[in-house]
Write a protein that holds these residues in place. Structure first.
Motif, PDB file in Angstrom:
ATOM      1  N   SER A   1       0.819  -1.213   0.000  1.00 51.44           N
ATOM      2  CA  SER A   1       0.000   0.000   0.000  1.00 51.44           C
ATOM      3  C   SER A   1       0.853   1.263   0.000  1.00 51.44           C
TER       4      SER A   1
ATOM      5  N   LYS B   1     -11.170   9.311   3.518  1.00 54.77           N
ATOM      6  CA  LYS B   1     -10.142   8.292   3.765  1.00 54.77           C
ATOM      7  C   LYS B   1      -9.083   8.825   4.729  1.00 54.77           C
ATOM      8  N   ARG B   2      -8.675  10.058   4.522  1.00 57.18           N
ATOM      9  CA  ARG B   2      -7.667  10.648   5.407  1.00 57.18           C
ATOM     10  C   ARG B   2      -8.209  10.833   6.829  1.00 57.18           C
TER      11      ARG B   2
ATOM     12  N   GLY C   1      -8.267   7.425   8.418  1.00 55.92           N
ATOM     13  CA  GLY C   1      -6.905   7.038   8.774  1.00 55.92           C
ATOM     14  C   GLY C   1      -6.394   7.765  10.007  1.00 55.92           C
TER      15      GLY C   1
ATOM     16  N   ARG D   1      -0.733   5.170   7.408  1.00 61.25           N
ATOM     17  CA  ARG D   1      -1.305   3.970   6.787  1.00 61.25           C
ATOM     18  C   ARG D   1      -2.323   4.269   5.675  1.00 61.25           C
ATOM     19  N   TYR D   2      -3.160   5.271   5.841  1.00 58.43           N
ATOM     20  CA  TYR D   2      -4.211   5.565   4.866  1.00 58.43           C
ATOM     21  C   TYR D   2      -3.900   6.782   3.992  1.00 58.43           C
TER      22      TYR D   2
ATOM     23  N   VAL E   1      -9.436   2.943  -0.787  1.00 55.04           N
ATOM     24  CA  VAL E   1      -9.457   1.766   0.084  1.00 55.04           C
ATOM     25  C   VAL E   1     -10.890   1.249   0.088  1.00 55.04           C
TER      26      VAL E   1
ATOM     27  N   HIS F   1      -6.467  -1.807  -0.351  1.00 48.38           N
ATOM     28  CA  HIS F   1      -5.885  -0.551  -0.817  1.00 48.38           C
ATOM     29  C   HIS F   1      -5.630  -0.681  -2.315  1.00 48.38           C
TER      30      HIS F   1
END
Length: 189
Positions: A16, A58-59, A62, A87-88, A94, A164
């Motif tokens: 990812s 998504k952020r 994360g 990670r994101y 994702v 991902h």
């Protein structure tokens, strides 16, 4: 596009952290997901659903997970905190694959979870076939009740994986694979 056997022989996960823009556009994603949900489904229960995480959502997700990781483990070393924070931030898309277990159906739970797992795997295979990279991750977040609550999962639902998806930002070497002869046996009475 690769033929089916070549696809199986060549498919590999793209970490990812090595995935970036672009993600599949809406039309391509729809084609990918329509193919991915064509899985063996004993009882025709459709024991799965999908949640897309992208952009600011998504952020935000994360960032919340990173905070949750630290709450779960206040002694988490800084290197692992940083890994959780980032990670994101890499893959532009994702897909959360969720199992929905019908406990009244008579179909074993394991079969329903395997059905949902096949959806996740089909997303990996389809993304690769379309020229994208993908990685199926679980980790602690797949099993955390607070994460389930954040994702609005029902009591009969659980995360099968976070897939991902994006474009590999360089060559992704394949890993060593097991030898078939070490895994195959012939049953005899």
């Amino acid at each position: 596009m690769l033929d089916a056997l070549s696809l199986l022989q060549q498919r590999h996960s793209a970490p990812s952290r090595q995935l970036g823009e672009p993600a599949p556009d809406e039309s391509t994603l729809r084609t990918l997901l329509e193919a991915a949900i064509r899985v063996p489904d004993h009882g025709k229960l459709v024991p799965f659903r999908l949640i897309a995480l992208r952009g600011g959502a998504k952020r935000t997700f994360g960032a919340w997970l990173a905070e949750r990781a630290i709450t779960r483990n206040p002694d988490l070393p800084e290197s692992k905190r940083e890994k959780e924070r980032l990670r994101y931030t890499f893959a532009p898309l994702v897909m959360v694959v969720v199992a929905r277990i019908d406990h009244d159906s008579g179909i074993p739970e394991i079969e329903q979870k395997l059905c949902a797992g096949n959806v996740a795997y089909n997303i990996l295979m389809g993304a690769y076939a379309m020229g994208f990279g993908a990685q199926w991750l679980t980790g602690w977040a797949a099993y955390d009740q607070e994460v389930a609550h954040l994702l609005h999962l029902a009591k009969n639902e659980s995360v099968i994986g976070f897939v991902h998806i994006g474009t590999p930002q360089g060559d992704i070497p394949d890993r060593d694979r097991p030898a078939l002869d070490d895994l195959l046996s012939e049953w005899q009475r």
